[in-house]
Design a protein around this motif. Structure first.
Motif, PDB file in Angstrom:
ATOM      1  N   GLU A 115       3.937  -2.901 -10.499  1.00 38.12           N
ATOM      2  CA  GLU A 115       3.682  -1.767  -9.631  1.00 38.12           C
ATOM      3  C   GLU A 115       2.237  -1.319  -9.787  1.00 38.12           C
ATOM      4  N   VAL A 116       1.681  -0.767  -8.710  1.00 40.12           N
ATOM      5  CA  VAL A 116       0.362  -0.149  -8.782  1.00 40.12           C
ATOM      6  C   VAL A 116       0.447   1.245  -8.183  1.00 40.12           C
ATOM      7  N   ILE A 117      -0.472   2.099  -8.605  1.00 36.94           N
ATOM      8  CA  ILE A 117      -0.534   3.465  -8.092  1.00 36.94           C
ATOM      9  C   ILE A 117      -1.913   3.663  -7.473  1.00 36.94           C
ATOM     10  N   ILE A 118      -1.955   3.752  -6.140  1.00 39.85           N
ATOM     11  CA  ILE A 118      -3.210   3.968  -5.439  1.00 39.85           C
ATOM     12  C   ILE A 118      -3.464   5.467  -5.408  1.00 39.85           C
ATOM     13  N   PRO A 119      -4.596   5.935  -5.948  1.00 40.80           N
ATOM     14  CA  PRO A 119      -4.794   7.394  -6.071  1.00 40.80           C
ATOM     15  C   PRO A 119      -5.107   8.080  -4.744  1.00 40.80           C
ATOM     16  N   LYS A 120      -4.705   9.322  -4.649  1.00 38.38           N
ATOM     17  CA  LYS A 120      -5.046  10.178  -3.518  1.00 38.38           C
ATOM     18  C   LYS A 120      -6.553  10.133  -3.294  1.00 38.38           C
ATOM     19  N   GLY A 121      -6.963  10.025  -2.034  1.00 39.94           N
ATOM     20  CA  GLY A 121      -8.394   9.970  -1.713  1.00 39.94           C
ATOM     21  C   GLY A 121      -8.910   8.569  -1.484  1.00 39.94           C
ATOM     22  N   ASN A 122      -8.235   7.565  -2.062  1.00 39.98           N
ATOM     23  CA  ASN A 122      -8.573   6.176  -1.722  1.00 39.98           C
ATOM     24  C   ASN A 122      -8.146   5.908  -0.281  1.00 39.98           C
ATOM     25  N   ASP A 165     -17.665  -4.914 -15.112  1.00 40.73           N
ATOM     26  CA  ASP A 165     -17.479  -3.788 -14.185  1.00 40.73           C
ATOM     27  C   ASP A 165     -16.049  -3.771 -13.641  1.00 40.73           C
ATOM     28  N   ASP A 166     -15.606  -2.583 -13.213  1.00 44.58           N
ATOM     29  CA  ASP A 166     -14.316  -2.494 -12.523  1.00 44.58           C
ATOM     30  C   ASP A 166     -14.345  -3.371 -11.277  1.00 44.58           C
ATOM     31  N   ILE A 167     -13.215  -3.987 -10.965  1.00 44.58           N
ATOM     32  CA  ILE A 167     -13.147  -5.010  -9.920  1.00 44.58           C
ATOM     33  C   ILE A 167     -12.516  -4.451  -8.643  1.00 44.58           C
ATOM     34  N   PRO A 168     -13.170  -4.629  -7.489  1.00 45.92           N
ATOM     35  CA  PRO A 168     -12.551  -4.222  -6.218  1.00 45.92           C
ATOM     36  C   PRO A 168     -11.305  -5.058  -5.935  1.00 45.92           C
ATOM     37  N   VAL A 169     -10.248  -4.396  -5.456  1.00 46.22           N
ATOM     38  CA  VAL A 169      -8.987  -5.095  -5.185  1.00 46.22           C
ATOM     39  C   VAL A 169      -8.402  -4.646  -3.845  1.00 46.22           C
ATOM     40  N   ARG A 170      -7.509  -5.497  -3.336  1.00 45.97           N
ATOM     41  CA  ARG A 170      -6.730  -5.175  -2.141  1.00 45.97           C
ATOM     42  C   ARG A 170      -5.248  -5.286  -2.483  1.00 45.97           C
ATOM     43  N   VAL A 171      -4.458  -4.396  -1.918  1.00 47.31           N
ATOM     44  CA  VAL A 171      -3.006  -4.528  -1.987  1.00 47.31           C
ATOM     45  C   VAL A 171      -2.520  -4.644  -0.550  1.00 47.31           C
ATOM     46  N   GLU A 172      -1.988  -5.803  -0.193  1.00 52.13           N
ATOM     47  CA  GLU A 172      -1.674  -6.128   1.194  1.00 52.13           C
ATOM     48  C   GLU A 172      -0.166  -6.097   1.440  1.00 52.13           C
ATOM     49  N   ASP A 213     -19.340  -1.647  -4.268  1.00 48.49           N
ATOM     50  CA  ASP A 213     -18.067  -1.384  -4.944  1.00 48.49           C
ATOM     51  C   ASP A 213     -17.559   0.042  -4.737  1.00 48.49           C
ATOM     52  N   SER A 214     -18.472   0.996  -4.552  1.00 41.78           N
ATOM     53  CA  SER A 214     -18.046   2.393  -4.402  1.00 41.78           C
ATOM     54  C   SER A 214     -17.181   2.594  -3.155  1.00 41.78           C
ATOM     55  N   PHE A 215     -17.282   1.697  -2.171  1.00 45.84           N
ATOM     56  CA  PHE A 215     -16.472   1.784  -0.954  1.00 45.84           C
ATOM     57  C   PHE A 215     -14.977   1.728  -1.274  1.00 45.84           C
ATOM     58  N   PHE A 216     -14.615   1.077  -2.382  1.00 45.88           N
ATOM     59  CA  PHE A 216     -13.210   0.859  -2.719  1.00 45.88           C
ATOM     60  C   PHE A 216     -12.560   2.074  -3.367  1.00 45.88           C
ATOM     61  N   GLY A 217     -13.341   3.095  -3.641  1.00 41.39           N
ATOM     62  CA  GLY A 217     -12.766   4.330  -4.169  1.00 41.39           C
ATOM     63  C   GLY A 217     -12.528   4.291  -5.665  1.00 41.39           C
ATOM     64  N   GLU A 218     -11.509   5.019  -6.101  1.00 42.03           N
ATOM     65  CA  GLU A 218     -11.249   5.192  -7.516  1.00 42.03           C
ATOM     66  C   GLU A 218     -10.365   4.067  -8.075  1.00 42.03           C
ATOM     67  N   LYS A 219     -10.308   4.037  -9.382  1.00 40.86           N
ATOM     68  CA  LYS A 219      -9.509   3.035 -10.087  1.00 40.86           C
ATOM     69  C   LYS A 219      -8.023   3.276  -9.843  1.00 40.86           C
ATOM     70  N   ILE A 220      -7.277   2.194  -9.651  1.00 46.21           N
ATOM     71  CA  ILE A 220      -5.844   2.321  -9.423  1.00 46.21           C
ATOM     72  C   ILE A 220      -5.089   2.238 -10.754  1.00 46.21           C
ATOM     73  N   TYR A 241      -4.377  -1.655   1.299  1.00 44.32           N
ATOM     74  CA  TYR A 241      -4.838  -0.548   0.464  1.00 44.32           C
ATOM     75  C   TYR A 241      -5.973  -1.061  -0.416  1.00 44.32           C
ATOM     76  N   ILE A 242      -6.953  -0.211  -0.689  1.00 39.36           N
ATOM     77  CA  ILE A 242      -8.086  -0.657  -1.506  1.00 39.36           C
ATOM     78  C   ILE A 242      -8.277   0.251  -2.716  1.00 39.36           C
ATOM     79  N   GLY A 243      -8.907  -0.307  -3.728  1.00 36.99           N
ATOM     80  CA  GLY A 243      -9.188   0.425  -4.952  1.00 36.99           C
ATOM     81  C   GLY A 243      -9.943  -0.479  -5.905  1.00 36.99           C
ATOM     82  N   LYS A 244     -10.071  -0.024  -7.131  1.00 33.48           N
ATOM     83  CA  LYS A 244     -10.706  -0.835  -8.181  1.00 33.48           C
ATOM     84  C   LYS A 244      -9.776  -0.891  -9.391  1.00 33.48           C
TER      85      LYS A 244
END
Length: 310
Positions: free
Chosen positions: A233-240, A120-127, A298-305, A215-218
């Motif tokens: 680099e990472v790109i956190i999508p709009k809406g996350n 499954d896609d993995i929840p992540v944090r960017v701090e 996992d859905s709390f983390f929003g969309e894939k980055i 920032y959160i995402g998957k």
């Protein structure tokens, strides 16, 4: 007169199948419980630890499959080509490494590929890290008042591309004390990452110390693997969302500042300032995860980055 067959490597190779499937991966086998290994790959910027893990799981099965193939080849030499058992045993013993290597070369199973596909896609944090350490609870920060200059609070305003003057005006109107200069950076107007109201709500609901802007995402593990676990680099999508969280103390705020646009973050830390990429692992021995603290799925983390490899 028919020429007598000779027991050679070329002859043994001629008896082999064009390919062998040495290992079968069950449809529900995956790497969902290997977050520590994946985090290690990220820290090392290498796939090696993941290869080692897969070899640890399936190495014995591969070895046993090769042993069975070798046994069948020996049996075929004896039963269907009239070589003596002693001769065959001696030949296979002398050429054991070469024969096994040839079988491995014909292996068409891709264990890791199948495991990656099943994961499954993995929840992540960017701090965000800062020279000014962290931001504490709203109660503690507001005792002396919020300041923009030389503070984690100020670095957070800059990271979110907020106008410091508007932040000051909002806090004063809400009855909070501020001190020091809050410059009016008009060029940021309309380009903010989040709304001022959600920023305010995040601040006042902060309940513990040692918080970082998070920032959160998957993330898709196959994409991480394809990038060699080496990200610049990472790109956190709009809406996350992003917010205030402390992986040290296991607390934070709402984590509900919704991004108004895609946000690109460089994963580099210079002079203690920058962004770091972390898996949100519930099984980590060294830090608290958002999933564990907030009890979310996992859905709390929003969309894939999006990922940018080095």
């Amino acid at each position: 007169m028919e020429e007598q067959e000779r027991l050679t490597m070329e002859f043994v190779k001629s008896l082999m199948d064009k390919s062998y499937t040495l290992v079968w991966v069950n449809y529900n086998d995956n790497l969902d419980n290997c977050r520590d290994t994946i985090q290690k790959c990220l820290e090392e910027r290498s796939c090696e630890s993941l290869w080692e893990k897969v070899d640890e799981w399936y190495g014995d099965a591969e070895w046993e499959a090769v042993r069975e193939i070798v046994s069948k080849l020996k049996d075929e030499c004896i039963r269907f080509h009239d070589f003596g058992e002693e001769e065959v045993d001696k030949f296979f013993q002398e050429h054991e490494d070469e024969i096994r290597e040839e079988i491995y070369d014909r292996n068409d199973s891709d264990t890791l590929k199948e495991l990656l596909k099943n994961t499954d896609d993995i929840p992540v944090r960017v701090e965000m890290l800062s020279n000014y350490d962290c931001i504490n609870s709203n109660w503690l920060e507001s005792q002396e008042g919020y300041r923009y200059k030389e503070s984690y609070f100020g670095d957070m305003i800059d990271a979110l591309n907020l106008n410091p003057a508007k932040v000051k005006k909002m806090l004063v109107e809400k009855g909070y004390t501020v001190y020091g200069r809050f410059p009016d950076k008009k060029y940021r107007d309309g380009k903010e990452q989040v709304s001022y109201e959600q920023f305010y709500q995040e601040l006042i609901n902060s309940c513990c110390g040692a918080n970082l802007l998070t920032y959160i995402g998957k993330v898709n593990l196959q994409e991480l693997y394809d990038a060699g676990f080496s990200l610049v680099e990472v790109i956190i999508p709009k809406g996350n969302c992003c917010g205030i969280f402390s992986s040290m103390y296991g607390g934070g705020s709402l984590l509900e500042m919704e991004l108004l646009k895609d946000v690109r973050l460089k994963l580099e830390v210079r002079d203690y300032h920058g962004f770091r990429f972390r898996l949100d692992s519930e099984n980590s021995k060294y830090e608290c995860s958002i999933k564990h603290v907030y009890g979310v799925c996992d859905s709390f983390f929003g969309e894939k980055i999006g990922l940018v490899a080095s």
